[in-house]
Write a protein that holds these residues in place. Structure first.
Motif, PDB file in Angstrom:
ATOM      1  N   GLY A  16      28.700  36.539  33.395  1.00 44.60           N
ATOM      2  CA  GLY A  16      28.703  35.083  33.354  1.00 44.60           C
ATOM      3  C   GLY A  16      30.075  34.496  33.113  1.00 44.60           C
ATOM      4  N   SER A  17      31.105  35.112  33.691  1.00 42.14           N
ATOM      5  CA  SER A  17      32.489  34.655  33.510  1.00 42.14           C
ATOM      6  C   SER A  17      33.167  34.533  34.871  1.00 42.14           C
ATOM      7  CB  SER A  17      33.254  35.638  32.618  1.00 42.14           C
ATOM      8  OG  SER A  17      32.670  35.733  31.339  1.00 42.14           O
ATOM      9  N   HIS A  18      34.439  34.146  34.852  1.00 43.51           N
ATOM     10  CA  HIS A  18      35.206  34.053  36.101  1.00 43.51           C
ATOM     11  C   HIS A  18      36.662  34.399  35.844  1.00 43.51           C
ATOM     12  CE1 HIS A  18      36.490  30.046  34.605  1.00 43.51           C
ATOM     13  NE2 HIS A  18      35.203  29.811  34.380  1.00 43.51           N
ATOM     14  N   TRP A  19      37.350  34.799  36.921  1.00 42.95           N
ATOM     15  CA  TRP A  19      38.746  35.226  36.802  1.00 42.95           C
ATOM     16  C   TRP A  19      39.384  35.189  38.176  1.00 42.95           C
ATOM     17  CZ3 TRP A  19      42.063  34.795  33.371  1.00 42.95           C
ATOM     18  CH2 TRP A  19      43.200  35.590  33.264  1.00 42.95           C
ATOM     19  N   SER A  20      40.711  35.234  38.231  1.00 43.55           N
ATOM     20  CA  SER A  20      41.435  35.276  39.505  1.00 43.55           C
ATOM     21  C   SER A  20      42.796  35.913  39.287  1.00 43.55           C
ATOM     22  CB  SER A  20      41.601  33.860  40.083  1.00 43.55           C
ATOM     23  OG  SER A  20      42.334  33.032  39.185  1.00 43.55           O
ATOM     24  N   PHE A  21      43.350  36.446  40.369  1.00 45.80           N
ATOM     25  CA  PHE A  21      44.659  37.103  40.331  1.00 45.80           C
ATOM     26  C   PHE A  21      45.110  37.351  41.761  1.00 45.80           C
ATOM     27  CE2 PHE A  21      41.165  40.007  39.414  1.00 45.80           C
ATOM     28  CZ  PHE A  21      41.213  40.882  40.504  1.00 45.80           C
ATOM     29  N   ILE A  22      46.379  37.705  41.930  1.00 44.60           N
ATOM     30  CA  ILE A  22      46.903  38.037  43.249  1.00 44.60           C
ATOM     31  C   ILE A  22      47.043  39.547  43.357  1.00 44.60           C
ATOM     32  CG2 ILE A  22      48.882  37.862  44.818  1.00 44.60           C
ATOM     33  CD1 ILE A  22      49.332  35.029  43.778  1.00 44.60           C
ATOM     34  N   MET A  23      46.327  40.123  44.314  1.00 51.91           N
ATOM     35  CA  MET A  23      46.447  41.542  44.612  1.00 51.91           C
ATOM     36  C   MET A  23      47.578  41.734  45.610  1.00 51.91           C
ATOM     37  SD  MET A  23      44.458  43.652  42.992  1.00 51.91           S
ATOM     38  CE  MET A  23      44.713  45.068  44.072  1.00 51.91           C
ATOM     39  N   ARG A  24      48.440  42.693  45.340  1.00 48.60           N
ATOM     40  CA  ARG A  24      49.555  42.973  46.225  1.00 48.60           C
ATOM     41  C   ARG A  24      49.188  44.040  47.248  1.00 48.60           C
ATOM     42  NH1 ARG A  24      52.553  38.531  46.083  1.00 48.60           N
ATOM     43  NH2 ARG A  24      53.110  37.941  43.939  1.00 48.60           N
ATOM     44  N   ARG A  25      49.750  43.890  48.420  1.00 51.47           N
ATOM     45  CA  ARG A  25      49.515  44.870  49.483  1.00 51.47           C
ATOM     46  C   ARG A  25      49.866  46.282  48.999  1.00 51.47           C
ATOM     47  NH1 ARG A  25      53.140  45.972  54.628  1.00 51.47           N
ATOM     48  NH2 ARG A  25      54.651  44.773  53.434  1.00 51.47           N
ATOM     49  N   GLY A  26      49.050  47.245  49.389  1.00 51.81           N
ATOM     50  CA  GLY A  26      49.305  48.623  49.005  1.00 51.81           C
ATOM     51  C   GLY A  26      48.743  49.001  47.648  1.00 51.81           C
ATOM     52  N   HIS A  27      47.852  48.165  47.123  1.00 45.76           N
ATOM     53  CA  HIS A  27      47.215  48.462  45.844  1.00 45.76           C
ATOM     54  C   HIS A  27      45.688  48.422  46.007  1.00 45.76           C
ATOM     55  CE1 HIS A  27      51.278  47.545  44.468  1.00 45.76           C
ATOM     56  NE2 HIS A  27      50.976  48.207  43.368  1.00 45.76           N
ATOM     57  N   VAL A  28      45.019  49.081  45.076  1.00 45.31           N
ATOM     58  CA  VAL A  28      43.563  49.184  45.109  1.00 45.31           C
ATOM     59  C   VAL A  28      42.971  48.458  43.913  1.00 45.31           C
ATOM     60  CG1 VAL A  28      41.609  50.782  44.883  1.00 45.31           C
ATOM     61  CG2 VAL A  28      43.518  51.352  46.396  1.00 45.31           C
ATOM     62  N   LEU A  29      41.960  47.645  44.195  1.00 46.90           N
ATOM     63  CA  LEU A  29      41.165  47.011  43.153  1.00 46.90           C
ATOM     64  C   LEU A  29      39.865  47.793  43.033  1.00 46.90           C
ATOM     65  CD1 LEU A  29      40.289  44.720  41.204  1.00 46.90           C
ATOM     66  CD2 LEU A  29      39.531  43.440  43.228  1.00 46.90           C
ATOM     67  N   THR A 182      46.885  39.066  48.540  1.00 47.34           N
ATOM     68  CA  THR A 182      45.633  38.310  48.589  1.00 47.34           C
ATOM     69  C   THR A 182      45.332  37.672  47.241  1.00 47.34           C
ATOM     70  OG1 THR A 182      44.740  39.881  50.208  1.00 47.34           O
ATOM     71  CG2 THR A 182      43.166  38.453  49.083  1.00 47.34           C
ATOM     72  N   LEU A 183      45.048  36.380  47.273  1.00 43.68           N
ATOM     73  CA  LEU A 183      44.523  35.701  46.096  1.00 43.68           C
ATOM     74  C   LEU A 183      43.040  36.037  45.990  1.00 43.68           C
ATOM     75  CD1 LEU A 183      44.395  33.663  43.755  1.00 43.68           C
ATOM     76  CD2 LEU A 183      44.207  31.842  45.477  1.00 43.68           C
ATOM     77  N   VAL A 184      42.657  36.689  44.904  1.00 42.38           N
ATOM     78  CA  VAL A 184      41.278  37.093  44.671  1.00 42.38           C
ATOM     79  C   VAL A 184      40.678  36.184  43.602  1.00 42.38           C
ATOM     80  CG1 VAL A 184      39.771  38.950  43.866  1.00 42.38           C
ATOM     81  CG2 VAL A 184      41.746  39.484  45.298  1.00 42.38           C
ATOM     82  N   VAL A 185      39.583  35.530  43.930  1.00 39.93           N
ATOM     83  CA  VAL A 185      38.867  34.656  43.002  1.00 39.93           C
ATOM     84  C   VAL A 185      37.475  35.238  42.819  1.00 39.93           C
ATOM     85  CG1 VAL A 185      38.057  32.312  42.556  1.00 39.93           C
ATOM     86  CG2 VAL A 185      40.172  32.677  43.858  1.00 39.93           C
ATOM     87  N   LEU A 186      37.067  35.458  41.571  1.00 40.73           N
ATOM     88  CA  LEU A 186      35.771  36.098  41.370  1.00 40.73           C
ATOM     89  C   LEU A 186      35.037  35.542  40.154  1.00 40.73           C
ATOM     90  CD1 LEU A 186      36.292  38.251  38.841  1.00 40.73           C
ATOM     91  CD2 LEU A 186      37.366  39.571  40.654  1.00 40.73           C
ATOM     92  N   HIS A 187      33.741  35.808  40.143  1.00 38.51           N
ATOM     93  CA  HIS A 187      32.923  35.480  38.985  1.00 38.51           C
ATOM     94  C   HIS A 187      31.870  36.567  38.805  1.00 38.51           C
ATOM     95  CE1 HIS A 187      29.271  34.369  41.173  1.00 38.51           C
ATOM     96  NE2 HIS A 187      29.958  33.563  41.958  1.00 38.51           N
ATOM     97  N   THR A 188      31.309  36.630  37.611  1.00 43.80           N
ATOM     98  CA  THR A 188      30.232  37.580  37.313  1.00 43.80           C
ATOM     99  C   THR A 188      28.943  36.829  36.980  1.00 43.80           C
ATOM    100  OG1 THR A 188      31.084  37.711  35.039  1.00 43.80           O
ATOM    101  CG2 THR A 188      31.747  39.456  36.568  1.00 43.80           C
ATOM    102  N   CYS A 189      28.748  35.694  37.632  1.00 46.89           N
ATOM    103  CA  CYS A 189      27.519  34.926  37.467  1.00 46.89           C
ATOM    104  C   CYS A 189      26.397  35.559  38.291  1.00 46.89           C
ATOM    105  CB  CYS A 189      27.738  33.475  37.903  1.00 46.89           C
ATOM    106  SG  CYS A 189      28.969  32.588  36.912  1.00 46.89           S
TER     107      CYS A 189
END
Length: 241
Positions: A16-29, A182-189
């Motif tokens: 029930g939360s949210h977060w965002s960050f920029i993932m850089r090319r050549g990395h794994v989330l 990539t700008l990644v925007v996410l939530h766990t709702c």
């Protein structure tokens, strides 16, 4: 497919939360369902040009699929690859059902405000996305169809959709290798079709790794002619960077 065995970064996102960050090319989330039953709503944008964003219709039709799993790529609306799915413990993730909004959450699980419950108030997906997008000067007009990791939605012969309960187990893991910044925007709702009687609050761990170099025989790169062309578009995009 990971160059680094230990994560470069590790954190837990409460349910029930949210977060965002920029993932850089050549990395794994890496996303890990900590307790089972998680849902991660996700949007993606090009941080250099936010008009370029995740395109659900192109991602599905170009790969002739209704679901997402290992070997699929996540396409932008400019024909490039944001990320490739290089690991998937579940075999099915939803990208057609959208996200929950305030009225749905209140009708299904009741209204619980911050003043009443502090950090355990009932967040919804739409507002969570908007709160994160505002940090980057984006807003309601920038919302688009989102991904729902760890969630499965099936259809019957008449096209009716149904939510699959108990789809994701504790420890289920997804690895996304990012092919461009990539700008990644996410939530766990909660997923909008989740029929749970209590507001689902399932935490998700995320970890960042350095990816191994992509070879010409890479599964995601060769999975379809459309994916191969999208990787070629990425190569052109990065030619002078």
């Amino acid at each position: 497919m990971l160059e680094t065995a230990a994560p470069l970064y590790d954190d837990l996102i409460p349910g029930g939360s949210h977060w965002s960050f920029i993932m850089r090319r050549g990395h794994v989330l890496r996303l890990i369902d900590e307790t089972g039953g998680a849902n991660v709503g996700m949007l993606m944008y090009n941080p250099e040009n936010p008009l370029e964003r995740y395109n659900m219709p192109d991602t599905l039709k170009n790969q002739h699929t209704f679901l997402l799993t290992k070997g699929h790529v996540l396409l932008s609306d400019m024909g490039r690859v944001f990320a490739s799915i290089i690991r998937d413990d579940l075999g099915w993730h939803d990208t057609v059902a959208g996200t929950c909004h305030a009225d749905l959450v209140e009708q299904r699980w009741g209204r619980k405000t911050y003043q009443e419950a502090h950090n355990h108030y009932h967040r919804n997906g739409v507002t969570s996305f908007l709160n994160e997008l505002a940090k980057y000067g984006l807003g309601k007009k920038d919302l688009t169809a989102n991904l729902n990791w760890f969630s499965k939605v099936k259809t019957d012969d008449d096209g009716n959709m149904a939510f699959s309960e108990n789809h994701s187990h504790a420890g289920a893991t997804i690895d996304l290798r990012f092919e461009m910044d990539t700008l990644v925007v996410l939530h766990t709702c909660p997923h909008p079709m989740n029929p749970a009687t209590e507001y689902p609050r399932n935490p998700v761990r995320y970890q960042l790794f350095k990816a191994a170099p992509v070879t010409d025989a890479d599964l995601c790169k060769t999975s379809s002619p459309e994916a191969t062309r999208a990787f070629a578009n990425n190569a052109l995009y990065h030619l002078f960077q």
